[in-house]
Design a protein around this motif. Sequence first.
Motif, PDB file in Angstrom:
ATOM      1  N   GLY A  46      19.392   2.157 -35.584  1.00 40.64           N
ATOM      2  CA  GLY A  46      19.009   3.010 -34.541  1.00 40.64           C
ATOM      3  C   GLY A  46      18.720   2.040 -33.404  1.00 40.64           C
ATOM      4  O   GLY A  46      18.042   1.024 -33.243  1.00 40.64           O
ATOM      5  N   HIS A  47      19.505   2.108 -32.248  1.00 40.31           N
ATOM      6  CA  HIS A  47      19.290   1.617 -31.022  1.00 40.31           C
ATOM      7  C   HIS A  47      18.819   2.303 -29.923  1.00 40.31           C
ATOM      8  O   HIS A  47      19.151   3.538 -29.869  1.00 40.31           O
ATOM      9  CB  HIS A  47      20.484   0.765 -30.696  1.00 40.31           C
ATOM     10  N   GLY A  48      18.220   1.856 -29.000  1.00 44.07           N
ATOM     11  CA  GLY A  48      17.921   2.421 -27.559  1.00 44.07           C
ATOM     12  C   GLY A  48      17.849   1.403 -26.611  1.00 44.07           C
ATOM     13  O   GLY A  48      18.844   0.656 -26.061  1.00 44.07           O
ATOM     14  N   LEU A  49      16.749   1.651 -25.735  1.00 47.47           N
ATOM     15  CA  LEU A  49      16.786   1.090 -24.365  1.00 47.47           C
ATOM     16  C   LEU A  49      16.840  -0.488 -24.514  1.00 47.47           C
ATOM     17  O   LEU A  49      17.537  -1.272 -23.596  1.00 47.47           O
ATOM     18  CB  LEU A  49      15.442   1.374 -23.532  1.00 47.47           C
ATOM     19  N   PRO A  50      16.217  -1.119 -25.307  1.00 44.83           N
ATOM     20  CA  PRO A  50      16.428  -2.616 -25.539  1.00 44.83           C
ATOM     21  C   PRO A  50      17.763  -3.075 -25.535  1.00 44.83           C
ATOM     22  O   PRO A  50      17.802  -4.287 -25.178  1.00 44.83           O
ATOM     23  CB  PRO A  50      15.466  -2.796 -26.704  1.00 44.83           C
TER      24      PRO A  50
ATOM     25  N   PRO B 182      14.037  -5.822 -30.861  1.00 47.13           N
ATOM     26  CA  PRO B 182      14.029  -4.931 -29.862  1.00 47.13           C
ATOM     27  C   PRO B 182      12.714  -4.856 -29.405  1.00 47.13           C
ATOM     28  O   PRO B 182      12.162  -4.584 -28.106  1.00 47.13           O
ATOM     29  CB  PRO B 182      14.755  -3.917 -30.297  1.00 47.13           C
ATOM     30  N   ALA B 183      11.630  -4.959 -30.253  1.00 47.41           N
ATOM     31  CA  ALA B 183      10.315  -4.608 -29.735  1.00 47.41           C
ATOM     32  C   ALA B 183       9.817  -5.875 -28.819  1.00 47.41           C
ATOM     33  O   ALA B 183       8.742  -5.545 -28.264  1.00 47.41           O
ATOM     34  CB  ALA B 183       9.342  -4.284 -31.007  1.00 47.41           C
ATOM     35  N   VAL B 184      10.111  -6.933 -29.183  1.00 48.82           N
ATOM     36  CA  VAL B 184       9.734  -8.033 -28.451  1.00 48.82           C
ATOM     37  C   VAL B 184      10.664  -8.249 -27.388  1.00 48.82           C
ATOM     38  O   VAL B 184      10.140  -9.017 -25.989  1.00 48.82           O
ATOM     39  CB  VAL B 184       9.620  -9.143 -29.233  1.00 48.82           C
ATOM     40  N   ARG B 185      11.991  -7.677 -27.125  1.00 45.49           N
ATOM     41  CA  ARG B 185      12.886  -7.997 -26.066  1.00 45.49           C
ATOM     42  C   ARG B 185      12.091  -7.534 -24.941  1.00 45.49           C
ATOM     43  O   ARG B 185      11.476  -6.662 -24.545  1.00 45.49           O
ATOM     44  CB  ARG B 185      14.095  -7.086 -26.413  1.00 45.49           C
TER      45      ARG B 185
END
Length: 1011
Positions: free
Chosen positions: A873-877, A947-950
């Motif tokens: 699952g991917h999003g804005l990052p 992605p949470a740290v990006r």
Amino acid sequence: MGCANSKDTSTGRSSNGMAPAGQELQSRIQAPSSSSPCLIGAHIRGRYAYMSQRGYYPDSPNKANQDAFCIVKDFHKEGGWLFGVFDGHGGKGDEASNYVKDELPGCIVKELNKLPSPLTSSAYETASLSAHVLCNNLLHKSPVDDTLSGTTSISVLFHGDDYMTISNVGDSRAIAGVRLPSGKIRAVPLSHDQTPYRRDERARVKKTGARILSLDQIEGLEPIHENWGDVNLGEELDEGGDPPRIWSPREEAPGTAFTRSLGDSYAETLGVFAEPEMLSRRITKDDVMLVIASDGVFEFLTNQSVIDMCLKFQDPLSACRAVVAESYELWLQYELRTDDITMIAIYIDEADKATEMDKSATNLNDIYVEGVKPVRRTLSRQKKNAMMKARSAKEDAPFDIQQYITPKTEHEKARIAEAIKASFLFQHITPSARELLFSVMEKVRVKEGDWVIKQGDEGDRFYIVDNGKFEVRIQGDDEKVKNGTNADGGRLVHTYNSGSSHPSFGELALMYSTPRAASIIAASPGQLWALHRNVFRKVLMRRSGRKELMHTLRKIEILKCLNVQQIQQVADCMTEVTFVKGESIIKQGEVGDSFYVIKSGNCQKVAKKMMGNNKLTLQENDYFGESALLIAESRTFSVVAESEEVKCATVDRATFESTIGKLNHIIAEDKRRRDERSSALSGAGPPLSALKKLGAVAVDEFSSTVVCRIEGDTSGQVNHTLRVLYKKAVVETKQKESVMKEMDLLKSLSKLKDFSNCQSLPSLQSTYTDSNCLYALYEEPICCSIACVNEEMDGKWDEACIKHIAMCAILGLAALHGNGVVYRGISPETLLLTKDGNVLLSNFQYARQNPEGNVTICGAPEYLAPEVVQQQGHGLPSDFWQLGVVLYELLQKKTPFFAPNELDVYAKICRHRAGTLSATVESGTPLAGKGMPKCLAFLEKAIHPDPAVRTTALTAKKDPWFSSEWKKLGNSKIRKICEQQLQQRLATDDESQGEGKGGEFKGDAGWCDGW
């Protein structure tokens, strides 16, 4: 087909009398059953072999092999051998190459017989030159129509005791493997490609009036230039792909990628003649081998890599098979087709009496060459488009994962875990997801002879070998794969079994639907574990608590006014509370100030009414009490824990307001912004008839983008950019739904003030339609793409330019992300430059107003974020990952994840670790050492595996690399480049760009209603 001959060059049979190879290979491959000996002169003994493989052409599966070759023993009355490879081209290319194969040896003999004995090297060169010209004239007079067809020619003539004369016409090659004093074997070129890459050849043909342009330049996708680089023959890699070609000044023909050939009577008027360049030299004691091959070998392989592959084999036939097979595979990796591929390998076993090179003979280094054809290692535009279409296929329909769960023993789980431990797709899943994957794998029992996979079928399952033996077989192009007892599936290329280091196959099927490249057939009874793509996606898409919470928050009506950053902030400030069975969470009549989302367990919602109680069961991800965030009022219902334990995420009004502000103010601001949206776009711009189309900016499969001017404008300035979509081409390429979704999204976003005011996003001014086309008019005059300028810059970007590109892209992403839109399409090709040097995010084909949880794979492999590859699952990052990769590529000339094949690219992406980007930086580049420390630090944050740290739009704007430069955004160097590019576009002044893609549209146009 090619033909290996003895004395009689017209027999069509090999020197050992064999007919073409067995039944399986007759239509595709010609090779002898074994290598053959050869004696050169009196003292030099060797062995030779050949192989010719017909190319793969999807649109013309029965196309003849246009390569030919000859091997002639006792060539002349003074003895000798002639080895030649002829690469035909054009509609009659196979006839032309076979004609030259048959006639050229006789022409050389005829010219040699005119010269007095003993024959010197100079005499052989004189005869070869005359013979090529004679053969070319005979071809013109023959029944073969060589108007737009012909052949290149590379030949090696051995004569005397130890001499050879190499004659080259075109871009096939001869190379030697020569032993250095150190003992290493070096590839030494014996010919130079005659192509427009060479400055001397360009200058020669241009004297006839020829134009030198690539196909991309002809189509308006690239600027007009002659910056074809200065590279070394067969040693360097081409990152551009499309070669320069020769064109008539009056029409788009003939388009040859070489400057010399036999035949090609039309191209001959433009300087493409048949005179060979020649080299004569002695065979030295350090010569180990010779390779003569068509350009199908050297399109993707360097000279040295060919020699290195040959050195791995004692037998020249094995070497031919290996090189031809590797070349074929590389063609399929980077193109949708392959070229015909032909190679002759000559191993020199004994050369004790050979001497050093005759200094009086012609030396290859005496031929002045600057800028010759490099080896290509990029995907063609057609290949990229095909891959992106495959990845953007619709997501599969919903289904119940429970039906796939079957119990597994601990021993079975251990075997599955051992089998998948090396696969990149399973390296970063959580323990709970891993356990669920084990439970949903399907046991498949097979008998000997069962077909597990059939070549050409669409793949949707990944398999693990539990026990048994399974053969990988590839069928010939012209042989239909049949699942039956009389079909063996084709050539055996590999075997899988439970004891191998990688006992699994079909990984790509878990990522996207793609035709199987081979058949898998059980060679023994056995058992497999199968994993369906739908199940795999479902397991990996089970969100973490924070992601699931954000997903719930976005569904709440009074919170829909929040942008994605605000939703994230609310999720982060919520805390977890636990209730036991029977405990009241909220009570009817009490004034509440907290809002709840159920994380686990069930609750009973009860509203007491005069006519009785209304009851409703609330489950995981249900929510209640949201109105308390807006105003302090009495609860209208009670909620009681029904499960033994209920966990909720909660936030009170005070915490909410201290985090993002008062909700009523946010709602009012959102209403104000919506009220500012324009009611419609159509009719806002000038009439279509008033638009004067000028130079093309870009052309794709179904549209053209051109700069245009409004008729009657006295300023003389380019005013706008017009995208023209051809209805017929849109339908033929199955892009109807995609095109309309893109326009609907653009229209919706264009009504938002922060979108329309952003200089890095296209300003849609008006839309039009007529019987054959759809039109979209944009305010900004666009001049070219970043990819176009990157080729001209050749990786020589300075930090200021890279920073400007980054800042423009960040502004665009900030506006998109603030409205919950994930872009999913950043690449050098989709970042466009305006006349003023601003960077635009231009292609919204893959954009979605869904900031998280997307699973469709969009984009070229090297730009995909790890969460995209692993389908978690991917999003804005994922947008910032793509931006970081593009910036890195501009500085380093390649992405950090470049690899020879697609699976290796994905593996490198998934193996990437935080803080290791600097290790991939090549020494001597601006990023190395302390040249750009802040730039490198930003790239590390953008290309972060988590992605949470990006980095995000908010943190990027505050990054130290940009300091306080946001107020003075601009770059004079890029602006100047853009002005030059725009002038080059205007110079083409082609109003008919792309019309051949469309034509008259006669179908139902209902699909584009509302454009």
